[in-house]
Design a protein around this motif. Sequence first.
Motif, PDB file in Angstrom:
ATOM      1  N   LYS A 833      38.886  30.064  44.284  1.00 55.71           N
ATOM      2  CA  LYS A 833      39.563  31.279  44.453  1.00 55.71           C
ATOM      3  C   LYS A 833      38.947  32.120  43.034  1.00 55.71           C
ATOM      4  N   VAL A 834      38.235  33.423  43.577  1.00 52.87           N
ATOM      5  CA  VAL A 834      37.760  34.181  42.805  1.00 52.87           C
ATOM      6  C   VAL A 834      38.484  35.644  42.455  1.00 52.87           C
ATOM      7  N   ARG A 835      38.801  35.714  41.347  1.00 51.00           N
ATOM      8  CA  ARG A 835      39.990  36.734  40.894  1.00 51.00           C
ATOM      9  C   ARG A 835      39.086  37.985  39.986  1.00 51.00           C
ATOM     10  N   SER A 836      39.537  39.151  40.390  1.00 49.67           N
ATOM     11  CA  SER A 836      39.004  40.221  39.728  1.00 49.67           C
ATOM     12  C   SER A 836      40.259  41.093  39.205  1.00 49.67           C
ATOM     13  N   ARG A 837      39.979  42.248  38.479  1.00 52.49           N
ATOM     14  CA  ARG A 837      41.160  42.975  38.062  1.00 52.49           C
ATOM     15  C   ARG A 837      41.753  43.627  39.198  1.00 52.49           C
ATOM     16  N   ARG A 838      41.242  43.678  40.355  1.00 56.48           N
ATOM     17  CA  ARG A 838      41.605  44.453  41.729  1.00 56.48           C
ATOM     18  C   ARG A 838      41.978  43.566  42.783  1.00 56.48           C
ATOM     19  N   GLY A 839      41.785  42.460  42.849  1.00 58.64           N
ATOM     20  CA  GLY A 839      42.049  41.523  43.785  1.00 58.64           C
ATOM     21  C   GLY A 839      41.528  39.934  43.989  1.00 58.64           C
ATOM     22  N   GLN A 840      41.754  39.098  44.847  1.00 60.48           N
ATOM     23  CA  GLN A 840      41.370  37.983  44.896  1.00 60.48           C
ATOM     24  C   GLN A 840      40.763  37.556  46.186  1.00 60.48           C
ATOM     25  N   ILE A 841      39.890  36.577  46.272  1.00 62.06           N
ATOM     26  CA  ILE A 841      39.284  35.910  47.680  1.00 62.06           C
ATOM     27  C   ILE A 841      39.253  34.260  47.447  1.00 62.06           C
ATOM     28  N   ASP A 842      39.295  33.544  48.620  1.00 65.18           N
ATOM     29  CA  ASP A 842      39.084  32.381  48.687  1.00 65.18           C
ATOM     30  C   ASP A 842      37.580  32.213  49.321  1.00 65.18           C
ATOM     31  N   ILE A 843      36.653  31.551  48.627  1.00 67.05           N
ATOM     32  CA  ILE A 843      35.132  31.651  49.423  1.00 67.05           C
ATOM     33  C   ILE A 843      34.746  30.093  48.966  1.00 67.05           C
ATOM     34  N   ALA A 844      33.786  29.654  49.726  1.00 67.11           N
ATOM     35  CA  ALA A 844      33.002  28.276  49.504  1.00 67.11           C
ATOM     36  C   ALA A 844      31.726  28.455  48.774  1.00 67.11           C
ATOM     37  N   VAL A 845      31.721  27.407  47.686  1.00 66.50           N
ATOM     38  CA  VAL A 845      30.689  27.436  46.859  1.00 66.50           C
ATOM     39  C   VAL A 845      29.384  26.746  47.245  1.00 66.50           C
ATOM     40  N   CYS A 885      30.629  42.954  38.248  1.00 68.66           N
ATOM     41  CA  CYS A 885      31.983  43.104  37.705  1.00 68.66           C
ATOM     42  C   CYS A 885      32.402  41.906  37.066  1.00 68.66           C
ATOM     43  N   GLY A 886      33.457  41.783  36.274  1.00 67.73           N
ATOM     44  CA  GLY A 886      33.909  40.623  35.696  1.00 67.73           C
ATOM     45  C   GLY A 886      34.969  39.667  36.815  1.00 67.73           C
ATOM     46  N   VAL A 887      34.473  38.374  36.653  1.00 66.16           N
ATOM     47  CA  VAL A 887      35.703  37.673  37.760  1.00 66.16           C
ATOM     48  C   VAL A 887      35.966  36.266  37.003  1.00 66.16           C
ATOM     49  N   ARG A 888      37.196  35.817  37.506  1.00 68.74           N
ATOM     50  CA  ARG A 888      37.720  34.489  37.204  1.00 68.74           C
ATOM     51  C   ARG A 888      37.685  33.652  38.485  1.00 68.74           C
ATOM     52  N   ILE A 889      37.147  32.211  38.100  1.00 66.35           N
ATOM     53  CA  ILE A 889      36.982  31.251  39.165  1.00 66.35           C
ATOM     54  C   ILE A 889      37.647  30.066  38.912  1.00 66.35           C
ATOM     55  N   GLU A 890      38.443  29.786  40.084  1.00 67.28           N
ATOM     56  CA  GLU A 890      39.172  28.384  39.853  1.00 67.28           C
ATOM     57  C   GLU A 890      38.847  27.499  41.197  1.00 67.28           C
ATOM     58  N   LYS A 891      39.064  26.342  41.157  1.00 66.92           N
ATOM     59  CA  LYS A 891      39.020  25.244  42.233  1.00 66.92           C
ATOM     60  C   LYS A 891      40.005  25.542  42.966  1.00 66.92           C
ATOM     61  N   VAL A 892      40.077  25.480  44.369  1.00 71.49           N
ATOM     62  CA  VAL A 892      41.174  25.676  45.247  1.00 71.49           C
ATOM     63  C   VAL A 892      41.678  23.985  45.214  1.00 71.49           C
ATOM     64  N   ALA A 893      42.710  23.733  45.057  1.00 76.65           N
ATOM     65  CA  ALA A 893      43.337  22.349  45.382  1.00 76.65           C
ATOM     66  C   ALA A 893      43.243  21.929  46.769  1.00 76.65           C
TER      67      ALA A 893
END
Length: 893
Positions: A833-845, A885-893
Amino acid sequence: MVNITVNGKSLSVEKGTILLKACEDNGFPIPHLCFKEGLSSVGACRLCLVKVEGQKKLVASCVTPVQEGMRVVTDDEKLHELRRVNLEMLLSEHEHNCLTCEKSGNCELQDLAYEFDIKSIRFEINREKRSPEDSSEVIARDPNLCVLCGRCVRACSEISGRNILGFANRGAELTISAGIDNPLALTECASCGACLQACPTGALTEKLARFQARAWELDRVRTTCAHCGGGCQVELGAKDGKIVRVSGVEEKSAENSGHLCVKGRFGMDFVQSPQLLQHPLVRKNGKFEKAGWDEALNLVASNFKRIREQHGSDLIGGIASAKTTNEDNYVFQKFLRACVGTNNVDFCTRFCHTPSAVALSRAFGGGAMTNSTELYKHADVLLVAGLNLTEMYPVFSDFVKRAVGRGDLKLIVIDPRRTEIVDYAQIWIRPKLGTDIAWINGMMNVVLAENLQDPNFVADRTEGFDGLSPIISHYTPQKVKEITGVPEADIIEAARLYGQASRAAILYGMGITQHIQGTDNVSGLCNLALLTGNVGKAGTGLNTIAKQNNGQGAGDMGCLPPIYPGGQKVADPQVNEKFEKAWGTRLSKKPGMTESDMVLDKGKVKGLYVLGANPLRSAPNINKVREVLEEMDFVVVQDLFMTETAEVADVILPACSFAEKDGTFTSVSRLVQRVRKVIEPRGESKPDWEILCELSTRMGYEMKYAHPGQIMDEIASLTPPYGGISYERLKSGGLRWPCPTKEHPGTPFLWEKKFNTKSGKGVFYPADYHLPAELPDEDYPFALTTGKELYHLHTGSYTRESVALSRLAPEDLLEMHPSDAERLGVMDGDAVKVRSRRGQIDIAVKVTDRMPEGAVFATFHSSAVNVLTTDSLDPLAKVPELKICGVRIEKVA
């Protein structure tokens, strides 16, 4: 020239010409299989043997250069019998399944068998069968039909530069292999199909076109590819209203010389997708319902007239298309200006290359690629900046790689991401994201410090140099390293290589322009070219690479808020008067709004007409864009497919594809070429210009054209750079503007004698470095940048509908450095899951070292990646900073 005699006839031919070519060009055909023009000659098939007086042995004409006084016999009884023996031996090793072979009717071996009237073979036929290799999504390989001519091997090496195919084994076991007998799908094959086009038999065929048509059943039409700004010439073969064969045009008038990329060769099936819009749709009670053309157009006309009467013309806007034809775009901006009464017209260049238009116009006097795509033939050094050349412009990239391989060209690549072209570079500079103006200024600092500038060019052909030095002096290699992270030695080496070249060209892409300093970045590159005298001659200049097939043409046609077609300013009274007279109505002198204004600010427009554009994928911060569009009174989308933007429209008008209409595209290098109708429009879809004319007439301003050729005639009459262009002149090939008169041959490069500025000189516009609008921080620790990949175009609205392309690249991926992946506990293919100050998406790495630590890269062809990006704008060009832009990344369970 040398003089030779062939079969008793005296000929004068160019020195160095191979004998086979000299004979065939003068009416003496010679059988051959291994020879193909554009590839090296190997003399393998021995079918082209001829007699040369004074030679004890027969010679292979495909590897023998002509010599003064040479006397040649191309055919006699002995030669005929020897060729027949060779041909029978080839046939004895070949599977005879012409009834079911895809190449039947277009097979060179079959043609030779007919030519030699071979009814039986004196040799034992090899009945042993080898297994076909079917792993590729697009290319089928059948070794039983291979004649071992090696044309595919040479095409893979010499055209695409991949070197994937080669000979394996020896003697009777000799075969063509991909690596050490690898399936093609497991190699680095880019699926360009150069091998397929080179193959003389059915050994290589289009996998997805099996049993759809025989060669003699096809209607073949030459047209221009719609998949990027390269302008490649393609031949489309159609049967029963369906495109089933695509090949590259090998004529001299085609700059791609027969070469195509995977999209051009295998991605044309989008024009017959079952998802194509075939009927007008009208939103009723929140749902789309099928409507007739009268109902749909009357609804559009009445709503636009209502908005105009209640709020004024300037509360209606239009977004034109970088994918449709020049003629369609011309009529679109004419509709908005002459019928609606506004200059609110723009297109997707506002989100990518408008900094080029601004910077090039103020520095040189015109915002287009200065040189042609043949610049690599004349340049000593090519600087590629912020551009993934091998995936953005694959055919041209292959030509560049070939020139590097020959030792004719040296590359400087500047990109934070390790792209394929880096492997061919003498110097690779990897700056931090958003620091481009610093390394550009640093290169100029070295140029000046080491006296590598061109003092005569600067003195005679430029102005503003005195303002350059005070700024550039601060950007020493040490200072540049502090800002960009680039070692001092790399900046010095790059500056020397570029500055010492007799002819150096710059190619750049959206890695340079999609920043809040995009205009400054392009201006910096202009400064570098002016400083070294690398403008106004072949093999030099500032050369933008655009992502879409007609981005240049849309701008040329006046689909920009401050200009009419040809860059003529709407605020200029004389220009305005000219267009008022031609179009027979009063026109506004007020420059219009940009697309950024229209879709990022609520209330700027109440009615919007979107022609073949998709801002709900291409725009930044698309959650905000959605809110703006949903608040508008009335939105019309005219397109081929139900795009994300079409889903929020009030009316959808079905346009037909480039293969279903006539027109022209203008390539990124200013080359105007024909688009020709191949098949009939699907369902009730129509060419864009026809829809616009019908709508305009319903709104009270009549527009009528019998054919797009008439529209081009009107364009030529009002647009000086296109003044000499007509469909008649485009029959035999393209014309590169400026082409002001019917006798003008076109212009291969700009600014040879003077620039188009007020003084006639190039103007320096120096700038300092400023931080990007948004950097990584504790909450959003990764820097995100975006871009395209080889198999898709822009937002993917077309390429996602191609069976082959969607199989080759089914989803967007997030590239992440291995150390970052390890720290996050992420492996290849994992969802995050990739999050920014504006929204978020799920995407494969995709775990790869193509990106540096702390930075990630995503394509945006099949997912809403731009929900993450910032809508901070370049103050001059109003282009968003899509590249960081700045983003935060978390592994999707």
